[in-house]
Motif scaffolding. Sequence first.
Motif, PDB file in Angstrom:
ATOM      1  N   GLY A 160       0.827  -1.201   0.000  1.00 13.85           N
ATOM      2  CA  GLY A 160       0.000   0.000   0.000  1.00 13.85           C
ATOM      3  C   GLY A 160       0.859   1.248   0.000  1.00 13.85           C
ATOM      4  N   ILE A 161       0.208   2.387  -0.150  1.00 14.30           N
ATOM      5  CA  ILE A 161       0.873   3.687  -0.184  1.00 14.30           C
ATOM      6  C   ILE A 161       0.596   4.406   1.126  1.00 14.30           C
ATOM      7  CG2 ILE A 161       1.141   5.837  -1.459  1.00 14.30           C
ATOM      8  CD1 ILE A 161       1.715   3.330  -3.123  1.00 14.30           C
ATOM      9  N   ILE A 162       1.639   4.732   1.870  1.00 11.42           N
ATOM     10  CA  ILE A 162       1.485   5.449   3.133  1.00 11.42           C
ATOM     11  C   ILE A 162       1.251   6.929   2.828  1.00 11.42           C
ATOM     12  CG2 ILE A 162       2.580   6.080   5.325  1.00 11.42           C
ATOM     13  CD1 ILE A 162       4.252   3.467   5.026  1.00 11.42           C
ATOM     14  N   THR A 163       0.028   7.389   3.044  1.00  7.47           N
ATOM     15  CA  THR A 163      -0.307   8.783   2.720  1.00  7.47           C
ATOM     16  C   THR A 163      -0.182   9.711   3.917  1.00  7.47           C
ATOM     17  OG1 THR A 163      -2.648   8.283   3.086  1.00  7.47           O
ATOM     18  CG2 THR A 163      -1.830   8.161   0.818  1.00  7.47           C
ATOM     19  N   GLU A 164      -0.408   9.183   5.118  1.00  6.82           N
ATOM     20  CA  GLU A 164      -0.311   9.994   6.335  1.00  6.82           C
ATOM     21  C   GLU A 164       0.200   9.131   7.475  1.00  6.82           C
ATOM     22  OE1 GLU A 164      -3.986  11.738   7.536  1.00  6.82           O
ATOM     23  OE2 GLU A 164      -4.403  12.651   5.574  1.00  6.82           O
ATOM     24  N   ALA A 165       0.733   9.800   8.486  1.00  7.97           N
ATOM     25  CA  ALA A 165       1.119   9.107   9.709  1.00  7.97           C
ATOM     26  C   ALA A 165       1.055  10.078  10.880  1.00  7.97           C
ATOM     27  CB  ALA A 165       2.528   8.547   9.587  1.00  7.97           C
ATOM     28  N   TRP A 166       0.623   9.569  12.018  1.00 10.63           N
ATOM     29  CA  TRP A 166       0.789  10.297  13.278  1.00 10.63           C
ATOM     30  C   TRP A 166       2.140   9.890  13.840  1.00 10.63           C
ATOM     31  CZ3 TRP A 166      -1.621  14.118  15.895  1.00 10.63           C
ATOM     32  CH2 TRP A 166      -2.894  14.488  15.481  1.00 10.63           C
ATOM     33  N   MET A 167       2.998  10.892  14.062  1.00 18.47           N
ATOM     34  CA  MET A 167       4.356  10.629  14.511  1.00 18.47           C
ATOM     35  C   MET A 167       4.594  11.219  15.894  1.00 18.47           C
ATOM     36  SD  MET A 167       5.392   8.921  11.917  1.00 18.47           S
ATOM     37  CE  MET A 167       7.092   8.705  12.478  1.00 18.47           C
ATOM     38  N   ARG A 168       5.341  10.494  16.718  1.00 21.40           N
ATOM     39  CA  ARG A 168       5.714  10.979  18.050  1.00 21.40           C
ATOM     40  C   ARG A 168       6.814  12.025  17.924  1.00 21.40           C
ATOM     41  NH1 ARG A 168       5.405   5.112  18.772  1.00 21.40           N
ATOM     42  NH2 ARG A 168       3.471   4.663  19.911  1.00 21.40           N
ATOM     43  N   LEU A 169       6.613  13.151  18.565  1.00 24.11           N
ATOM     44  CA  LEU A 169       7.567  14.252  18.495  1.00 24.11           C
ATOM     45  C   LEU A 169       8.297  14.421  19.817  1.00 24.11           C
ATOM     46  CD1 LEU A 169       5.309  16.876  16.666  1.00 24.11           C
ATOM     47  CD2 LEU A 169       6.824  15.149  15.647  1.00 24.11           C
ATOM     48  N   GLN A 170       9.260  15.323  19.805  1.00 21.92           N
ATOM     49  CA  GLN A 170      10.004  15.664  21.012  1.00 21.92           C
ATOM     50  C   GLN A 170      10.180  17.178  21.077  1.00 21.92           C
ATOM     51  OE1 GLN A 170      13.532  13.026  21.648  1.00 21.92           O
ATOM     52  NE2 GLN A 170      12.981  12.314  19.600  1.00 21.92           N
ATOM     53  N   ASP A 171      10.398  17.666  22.287  1.00 17.54           N
ATOM     54  CA  ASP A 171      10.816  19.055  22.426  1.00 17.54           C
ATOM     55  C   ASP A 171      12.216  19.197  21.842  1.00 17.54           C
ATOM     56  OD1 ASP A 171       8.463  19.755  23.794  1.00 17.54           O
ATOM     57  OD2 ASP A 171       9.316  19.068  25.701  1.00 17.54           O
ATOM     58  N   ARG A 172      12.490  20.346  21.287  1.00 19.31           N
ATOM     59  CA  ARG A 172      13.808  20.551  20.685  1.00 19.31           C
ATOM     60  C   ARG A 172      14.873  20.573  21.777  1.00 19.31           C
ATOM     61  NH1 ARG A 172      13.126  21.694  15.523  1.00 19.31           N
ATOM     62  NH2 ARG A 172      15.277  22.373  15.270  1.00 19.31           N
ATOM     63  N   PRO A 173      15.988  19.879  21.576  1.00 16.53           N
ATOM     64  CA  PRO A 173      17.000  19.779  22.639  1.00 16.53           C
ATOM     65  C   PRO A 173      17.634  21.118  22.965  1.00 16.53           C
ATOM     66  CG  PRO A 173      17.813  18.834  20.593  1.00 16.53           C
ATOM     67  CD  PRO A 173      16.362  19.113  20.379  1.00 16.53           C
ATOM     68  N   ARG A 174      17.916  21.328  24.238  1.00 13.54           N
ATOM     69  CA  ARG A 174      18.566  22.560  24.711  1.00 13.54           C
ATOM     70  C   ARG A 174      19.986  22.291  25.182  1.00 13.54           C
ATOM     71  NH1 ARG A 174      15.257  24.916  29.390  1.00 13.54           N
ATOM     72  NH2 ARG A 174      16.849  26.550  29.186  1.00 13.54           N
ATOM     73  N   TRP A 175      20.224  21.124  25.741  1.00 16.29           N
ATOM     74  CA  TRP A 175      21.535  20.799  26.288  1.00 16.29           C
ATOM     75  C   TRP A 175      22.181  19.692  25.466  1.00 16.29           C
ATOM     76  CZ3 TRP A 175      17.425  21.978  29.504  1.00 16.29           C
ATOM     77  CH2 TRP A 175      17.621  23.040  30.386  1.00 16.29           C
ATOM     78  N   ARG A 176      23.448  19.876  25.166  1.00 17.12           N
ATOM     79  CA  ARG A 176      24.215  18.863  24.445  1.00 17.12           C
ATOM     80  C   ARG A 176      25.615  18.783  25.040  1.00 17.12           C
ATOM     81  NH1 ARG A 176      21.661  21.748  20.262  1.00 17.12           N
ATOM     82  NH2 ARG A 176      20.151  20.547  19.045  1.00 17.12           N
ATOM     83  N   ALA A 177      26.166  17.602  25.005  1.00 15.63           N
ATOM     84  CA  ALA A 177      27.550  17.413  25.438  1.00 15.63           C
ATOM     85  C   ALA A 177      28.124  16.247  24.660  1.00 15.63           C
ATOM     86  CB  ALA A 177      27.625  17.143  26.938  1.00 15.63           C
ATOM     87  N   GLY A 178      29.368  16.381  24.204  1.00 17.18           N
ATOM     88  CA  GLY A 178      29.962  15.316  23.409  1.00 17.18           C
ATOM     89  C   GLY A 178      31.469  15.272  23.557  1.00 17.18           C
ATOM     90  N   VAL A 179      32.039  14.187  23.067  1.00 17.55           N
ATOM     91  CA  VAL A 179      33.482  13.999  23.115  1.00 17.55           C
ATOM     92  C   VAL A 179      33.846  12.901  22.122  1.00 17.55           C
ATOM     93  CG1 VAL A 179      33.531  12.166  24.872  1.00 17.55           C
ATOM     94  CG2 VAL A 179      35.442  13.798  24.737  1.00 17.55           C
TER      95      VAL A 179
END
Length: 531
Positions: free
Chosen positions: A258-277
């Motif tokens: 079949g052809i996927i025409t729509e979907a309800w997708m789970r969202l998130q708040d945009r990230p504010r804190w990041r840390a990496g190494v």
Amino acid sequence: MTRSWWGWGNVEDAVVGAEADELVGRVAALLPEHDFTPHDPPAVADLDLKAPQVEVPASLAEIASADPEDRAAHTHGKAYRDVVRNLQGDLAHPPDLVLRPRSEQEVVDVLDWATSASVAVVPFGGGTSVVGGVEARFDGPAVSLDLGALDQVLEIDPVSRAARIQGGVLGPALEAQLRPHGLTLRHFPQSFEFSTLGGWLATRAGGHYATVLTHIDDLTESLRVVSPTGVGESRRLPGSGAGPSPDRMFLGSEGTLGIITEAWMRLQDRPRWRAGVTVDFDSFDAAVAATRAVAQSGLNPSNCRLLDPMEALLNVGSSTRGGLLVLAFESADHPVDVLLDRAIELARDHDGKPGERSVRDAAATAAETAGAGDPAEAWRSSFLRMPYQRDAVTRRSLIAETFETACTWDRFPTMHAAITTAAYDVMGALGITGVITCRFTHVYPDGPAPYYGVYASGRWGSLLPMWDEIKAGVSEAMTTHGGTITHHHAVGRDHAPWYARQRPDPFAAALRGAKAALDPAGILNPGVLGL
């Protein structure tokens, strides 16, 4: 911007000039005997595409295109073998027409007509398939169903943090519509700029997160699908134990059911804190062990990608004896420094040497966050340029493509050795030289998803048979030694022989039964998934 009909992305973003010279110089250091003479793609007017075999009814004429460049751009996906065939003017099976429905009803109308006229329909989102998933690799009439006009976020539920989204929306347009609401899907595959939500769902794409939310499945709340026998929509629920999941049947179905025409997708708040190494290791075994420790710790980093020495050198320009682990954490709710601290402790337990930390919060200035001008940022930039670089070296007769898989941690050493040996054995039998690289794109508590790159000195005119031999050798090694034929690139037509051996026979029979029930005329994407 102008989309390239023959290769990746935008024409204006192609690797040319000094960037091309630098790339060729880097590869020439590994393959000094190779002939780097560039080959230009043919003009669309010179392709001699076969004439369309079908006409649509008047009711569909407004959404139909027989334009040669349109048809050429919808003939293949963006795999290495697709680019080679395009460069050589080998477009044996162009779609007769490209249809661009503007509504779900027009999708229904197309399927009704195609069923009655026995015309194959090949769904097309962004066209970035690398497994032969969007081409009409068969005789007989076929149309390409381009869903790009279905590109809107239709509804947002801020309480449940979800959105109803049309399947044809490209990644950047989707995020642009969510950004004013402070929300994000946070699904960033390498093809993000040129692929669609419907394509991600139909191929079970892997995205931004190296742990936990690795596949688009994890972000899916419900689907709306048009099949030749009707329209179905699953109920929006956070979870359900009511029998087999209807969504799971269509996730990964690659347009065959079949052809996927729509979907309800789970969202998130945009990230504010990041840390990496980034963490350097003296041995690959130690790097793998440290990555496994992090994956099994419950820390759930957003990024946990391990690059072997050749991958780090070729694609990041970093020198490492054993491997480079790229770690990052992010949150919209709280600082993540303590999580990074613990991940670094785990890496040090395996003699890892961390570099300079990168830390950012919502109040940080650009100057404060820029330095961490470390390999992690170099990796991100290189990651986005890789497909363009692939096209540049393909024009110069290089074999440059990727394989990806997943396996349990206990099987990885044996499988890794088998894949590496198989690649070099095939190259040796073909009389060509090359290198193989490895990185982990995603990691789970029970295993990694290794992603292999092969870069070899090919010969113009023989690139496809050479590639097919390497593909077969590596695929046999990964499936024989406990890996999946694909972790996130889908099955398409290229992986179908190995997929047929991976899936259980009773499931294969059930899948064929679903195909017969939903698409009795067999018009939807014939040949994909072996259906």
